[in-house]
Design an enzyme around this catalytic site. Structure first.
Site, PDB file in Angstrom:
ATOM      1  N   CYS A   6       0.460  -0.850   0.022  1.00 22.14           N
ATOM      2  CA  CYS A   6      -0.486  -0.210  -0.033  1.00 22.14           C
ATOM      3  C   CYS A   6       0.637   1.113   0.142  1.00 22.14           C
ATOM      4  O   CYS A   6       2.304   1.294   0.579  1.00 22.14           O
ATOM      5  CB  CYS A   6      -1.021   0.358   1.490  1.00 22.14           C
ATOM      6  SG  CYS A   6      -2.224   1.008   1.061  1.00 22.14           S
ATOM      7  N   CYS A  31      -0.066   4.638   6.337  1.00 20.88           N
ATOM      8  CA  CYS A  31      -0.346   4.903   7.565  1.00 20.88           C
ATOM      9  C   CYS A  31       0.182   4.257   8.781  1.00 20.88           C
ATOM     10  O   CYS A  31       1.123   3.337   8.843  1.00 20.88           O
ATOM     11  CB  CYS A  31      -1.926   3.770   8.302  1.00 20.88           C
ATOM     12  SG  CYS A  31      -3.671   4.634   6.507  1.00 20.88           S
ATOM     13  N   CYS A  43      -3.479  -6.601   9.378  1.00 19.60           N
ATOM     14  CA  CYS A  43      -2.970  -6.260   7.984  1.00 19.60           C
ATOM     15  C   CYS A  43      -1.813  -6.109   7.347  1.00 19.60           C
ATOM     16  O   CYS A  43      -0.749  -5.664   8.420  1.00 19.60           O
ATOM     17  CB  CYS A  43      -4.376  -5.265   6.918  1.00 19.60           C
ATOM     18  SG  CYS A  43      -3.492  -5.064   5.113  1.00 19.60           S
TER      19      CYS A  43
END
Length: 378
Positions: free
Chosen positions: A130, A134, A355
């Site tokens: 990704c 984050c 995740c």
């Protein structure tokens, strides 16, 4: 709070044009066109969809309604899937199962099957890695490797549905909340939804599908125009720009005011409620003043807040889960201000279900194996 620097891994990749098209990549119309071009009757496409998505056939040879010659041709030219299941880990209570798949180009993708008393949900990935980064997410630590195809997204759902069926259950919900940002792979994600929604195949209602985004404003507007009534979840995690920019770097491009304006346009256009995901992190975003600010921010918006106590991950060892009392107090403040909120603990903490964790383990093992092989041949 210091945001860790992503540890990006560089691997040789197979060019997209060398990744074979699979049955799971094709809509019903595309499959009909392909079969007609090869001299077959178009109704064969509906038979294939039925066997692939309702019967959940493991291979073409099980589709006995089709002529043997066609089954053989399809097996040679149009694989059902290219994902290879390499690892399955089950939680202690048996209600959560994490699946690790290997893609045709050697990457790893995670999928989680979660069984609840009233539903069976699969959490699927849309990218390998990704780019959002984050601060609390193991996937973001390695950056983005590549987008998944529509077929690779669909294949995760089919595998999970087959596994659920073996348990005597029916898959009822899909959440695109695994590895990756769906709006950075928008076309493939929406195509996968179209395939899974098709009543000739998997036939899952769009309202049972949830897309989670970190807040790419233009795509929120785009989703509002789609014909599929999917649910939208926004990963918010902070009530102000300064903190959110640390936790969710995409906020620097689409700050909260722009994000909330897009959310209000979405609700006005669709009439559908938005879910806001808020990961609670001890001494970072879990204080009373954060809850008060969040309540003011969401006042008057048709929404629901999912409070998710942090699932600890080695990717961010400096971040911790708040105490149960602090979590309950945060929720109580939202309730007092009329903001619907539910505390949702992450499933499968004992199996690294957060995740990116299982993928990180697999990549580390592969790196160790590669180093060992090199040393042995040195």
């Amino acid at each position: 709070m210091t945001t860790p620097t992503p540890l990006r891994t560089i691997r040789p990749r197979r060019p997209r044009q060398q990744r074979p098209t699979t049955l799971h990549d094709l809509t019903l119309a595309e499959l009909e066109q392909r079969l007609v071009a090869q001299g077959h009757q178009p109704y064969r496409a509906r038979q294939l969809f039925h066997w692939a998505y309702q019967q959940l056939a493991l291979d073409y040879h099980a589709m006995t309604v089709l002529p043997k010659a066609l089954r053989q041709q399809l097996a040679e030219t149009l694989p059902l899937t290219t994902l290879q299941l390499t690892r399955t880990v089950t939680s202690d209570d048996g209600e959560t199962e994490k699946l690790l798949f290997r893609t045709v180009d050697g990457e790893h993708v995670e999928t989680v099957l979660m069984c609840y008393p009233d539903r069976t949900t699969v959490c699927v990935s849309c990218q390998v890695g990704c780019a959002v980064g984050c601060a609390f997410c193991a996937t973001g630590m390695t950056g983005l490797i590549r987008n998944l195809s529509a077929g690779e997204i669909v294949s995760q759902v089919v595998y999970a549905a087959r596994l659920a069926r073996e348990r005597g259950r029916t898959l009822t919900n899909i959440v695109v909340m695994g590895m990756g940002e769906p709006f950075q792979n928008y076309d493939a994600t929406m195509k996968a939804i179209a395939i899974l929604h098709d009543p000739a195949g998997f036939g899952l209602g769009a309202r049972r599908i949830t897309l989670s985004t970190s807040g790419l404003v233009p795509f929120i507007d785009r989703l509002a125009e789609e014909p599929y009534q999917v649910k939208l979840a926004i990963s918010l995690h902070a009530p102000d720009d300064a903190l959110r920019s640390q936790l969710v770097p995409i906020n620097r491009r689409y700050p909260i005011a722009e994000l909330l304006a897009a959310c209000r346009r979405y609700v006005a256009k669709t009439g559908r409620r938005i879910s806001f995901e808020y990961v609670l992190i001890r001494d970072v975003n879990d204080q009373d003043h954060h809850a008060e600010a969040l309540a003011r921010l969401l006042h008057g918006l048709l929404c629901h807040v999912n409070l998710i106590p942090l699932n600890p991950t080695p990717a961010a060892p400096h971040l911790a889960r708040p105490t149960p009392d602090r979590i309950a107090r945060f929720a109580a403040i939202l309730h007092r201000h009329g903001i619907p909120a539910t505390v949702r603990y992450s499933r499968g903490v004992d199996i690294a279900a957060a995740c990116g964790q299982l993928r990180a383990q697999a990549d580390a093992e592969a790196a160790i194996a590669a180093t060992s092989s090199t040393d042995q041949h040195a």
